[in-house]
Design a protein around this motif. Sequence first.
Motif, mmCIF file in Angstrom:
data_model
loop_
_atom_site.group_PDB
_atom_site.id
_atom_site.type_symbol
_atom_site.label_atom_id
_atom_site.label_comp_id
_atom_site.label_asym_id
_atom_site.label_seq_id
_atom_site.Cartn_x
_atom_site.Cartn_y
_atom_site.Cartn_z
ATOM 1 N N LEU A 31 0.853 -1.198 0.000
ATOM 2 C CA LEU A 31 0.000 0.000 0.000
ATOM 3 C C LEU A 31 0.883 1.239 0.000
ATOM 4 O O LEU A 31 2.046 1.165 0.400
ATOM 5 N N GLU A 32 0.275 2.333 -0.426
ATOM 6 C CA GLU A 32 1.014 3.595 -0.357
ATOM 7 C C GLU A 32 1.271 3.906 1.124
ATOM 8 O O GLU A 32 0.420 3.607 1.969
ATOM 9 N N ARG A 33 2.427 4.507 1.431
ATOM 10 C CA ARG A 33 2.845 4.685 2.824
ATOM 11 C C ARG A 33 1.784 5.411 3.680
ATOM 12 O O ARG A 33 1.439 4.955 4.763
ATOM 13 N N VAL A 34 1.266 6.515 3.161
ATOM 14 C CA VAL A 34 0.291 7.291 3.941
ATOM 15 C C VAL A 34 -0.992 6.474 4.126
ATOM 16 O O VAL A 34 -1.573 6.448 5.223
ATOM 17 N N ASP A 35 -1.416 5.786 3.064
ATOM 18 C CA ASP A 35 -2.632 4.962 3.143
ATOM 19 C C ASP A 35 -2.457 3.876 4.207
ATOM 20 O O ASP A 35 -3.368 3.593 4.993
ATOM 21 N N LEU A 37 -7.989 5.017 16.340
ATOM 22 C CA LEU A 37 -8.073 6.482 16.330
ATOM 23 C C LEU A 37 -9.231 6.930 15.441
ATOM 24 O O LEU A 37 -9.530 6.278 14.436
ATOM 25 N N SER A 38 -9.852 8.026 15.818
ATOM 26 C CA SER A 38 -10.944 8.557 14.997
ATOM 27 C C SER A 38 -10.343 9.248 13.769
ATOM 28 O O SER A 38 -9.141 9.516 13.728
ATOM 29 N N TYR A 39 -11.181 9.575 12.803
ATOM 30 C CA TYR A 39 -10.671 10.233 11.590
ATOM 31 C C TYR A 39 -9.976 11.554 11.958
ATOM 32 O O TYR A 39 -8.929 11.882 11.412
ATOM 33 N N ALA A 40 -10.606 12.270 12.878
ATOM 34 C CA ALA A 40 -10.053 13.580 13.269
ATOM 35 C C ALA A 40 -8.690 13.408 13.951
ATOM 36 O O ALA A 40 -7.777 14.207 13.709
ATOM 37 N N GLU A 41 -8.570 12.368 14.768
ATOM 38 C CA GLU A 41 -7.291 12.124 15.459
ATOM 39 C C GLU A 41 -6.202 11.732 14.453
ATOM 40 O O GLU A 41 -5.066 12.180 14.561
ATOM 41 N N ILE A 42 -6.585 10.906 13.479
ATOM 42 C CA ILE A 42 -5.612 10.509 12.444
ATOM 43 C C ILE A 42 -5.164 11.745 11.664
ATOM 44 O O ILE A 42 -3.969 11.928 11.393
ATOM 45 N N ALA A 43 -6.137 12.593 11.342
ATOM 46 C CA ALA A 43 -5.810 13.826 10.610
ATOM 47 C C ALA A 43 -4.839 14.675 11.425
ATOM 48 O O ALA A 43 -3.912 15.277 10.864
ATOM 49 N N ASP A 44 -5.032 14.703 12.736
ATOM 50 C CA ASP A 44 -4.153 15.466 13.635
ATOM 51 C C ASP A 44 -2.743 14.893 13.654
ATOM 52 O O ASP A 44 -1.765 15.623 13.531
ATOM 53 N N VAL A 45 -2.671 13.580 13.838
ATOM 54 C CA VAL A 45 -1.359 12.916 13.960
ATOM 55 C C VAL A 45 -0.563 13.044 12.662
ATOM 56 O O VAL A 45 0.621 13.370 12.678
ATOM 57 N N LEU A 49 -9.151 16.241 6.962
ATOM 58 C CA LEU A 49 -10.069 15.175 7.380
ATOM 59 C C LEU A 49 -10.601 14.377 6.182
ATOM 60 O O LEU A 49 -10.692 13.150 6.217
ATOM 61 N N ASN A 50 -10.959 15.091 5.113
ATOM 62 C CA ASN A 50 -11.516 14.424 3.933
ATOM 63 C C ASN A 50 -10.481 13.511 3.264
ATOM 64 O O ASN A 50 -10.824 12.460 2.730
ATOM 65 N N THR A 51 -9.228 13.940 3.323
ATOM 66 C CA THR A 51 -8.141 13.120 2.748
ATOM 67 C C THR A 51 -8.019 11.816 3.526
ATOM 68 O O THR A 51 -7.850 10.744 2.943
ATOM 69 N N VAL A 52 -8.113 11.932 4.844
ATOM 70 C CA VAL A 52 -8.031 10.743 5.699
ATOM 71 C C VAL A 52 -9.149 9.779 5.323
ATOM 72 O O VAL A 52 -8.922 8.575 5.137
ATOM 73 N N ARG A 53 -10.340 10.312 5.188
ATOM 74 C CA ARG A 53 -11.510 9.476 4.885
ATOM 75 C C ARG A 53 -11.373 8.779 3.529
ATOM 76 O O ARG A 53 -11.576 7.569 3.410
ATOM 77 N N SER A 54 -11.001 9.539 2.526
ATOM 78 C CA SER A 54 -10.919 8.941 1.176
ATOM 79 C C SER A 54 -9.750 7.954 1.078
ATOM 80 O O SER A 54 -9.888 6.885 0.467
#
Lengths: 157, 182
Positions: free
Chosen positions: A91-95, A107-115, A120-125
């Motif tokens: 997989l791609e590293r960020v994915d 972690l929630s989407y918002a927490e992942i986006a923070d870390v 947020l939308n990028t995290v979700r997609s």
Amino acid sequence: MFGFFRRRVADRAQAEELTQETFLALLRSAPHYRPPATFRTYLYAIGFNVLRAYRRKAVFRAMFSGTNDREPAARDSLDGEIVLRDALSRLERVDREILLLREFEQLSYAEIADVLRLPLNTVRSRLFRARMALREMLASPVREKTLTVSAEQEERV
Amino acid sequence: MTKTEYCVSAEDVMALLDGELSAADARTISAHVEECSECALVVEQLRGVSQALSTWNVPEVSMAVDEFVEEQVEKLHSRRSMMRVRFSPRNLFAVGGSVAGALVMFLLAAVLARPHGQLARMSVTAPTTEERQYAPPPARSDHIVPEAASHASLDAVSMRALASFEDRSPTTTAPMIARRCR
């Protein structure tokens, strides 16, 4: 925290060392912790910094020693673990990081986006993309192929 | 897997499973998934991935790491408690009080010592006629160190006081002072 490193670094001893390092860094930086950030976000952000430093050192070592010890194969790993590691590594590293933070660190989407400092939308997609890609990899015949290859590798070791 | 392939966004279905939707959105999407076979398939696929990943268990971390972390936490606690004792408001108050007390004592001592100083200064600046008579010439007085000068003036004052009691003439003692000053 050990699980966080163990799933990202194949070598158990190395994962333990990084866990210790993270807690030391956490204790040292405790006065800088500000409550608006959740503690988990803060902890995993430190974990990622420690991991990045470790990977940089590993690449540097590999450059000079001429060996590639970026992700040494774990001899005590189970077949299932090897398959998952292999699939995730494609997989791609960020994915991959998003998927691991969601599935194992819960972690929630918002927490992942923070870390990871992503929108947020990028995290979700990207999470959706990673899950679907992993599903295809695990469902495809590559799984059997990987299993055979890993068995051959173990025999050689 | 874009929005066009499903009646609702597949990402919304995933967000529903992850508990990331608002209550209202969750109700809407949930109701839709129950009726839509394509969305139900997405749910099944996503659950399958999560299930596959859940089989990857990590063994417990070794005791050495636990002990190391506990030890570090203990060390930090003891260091912090020491700092707290050293810089507690109570201690600062005590130190401040001592400093203020010392200052008051110093000021008191300065005030009590003041009359002598003034007297000495007076005798230096305005010598009596007898002193003027036996005092060294101005050119020479420049060579006298300030400390010696103050001693000389104090001696002159004390001698004068003694003379007034013993009814002796200051002229007998004055030359001694002048000699000493030179």
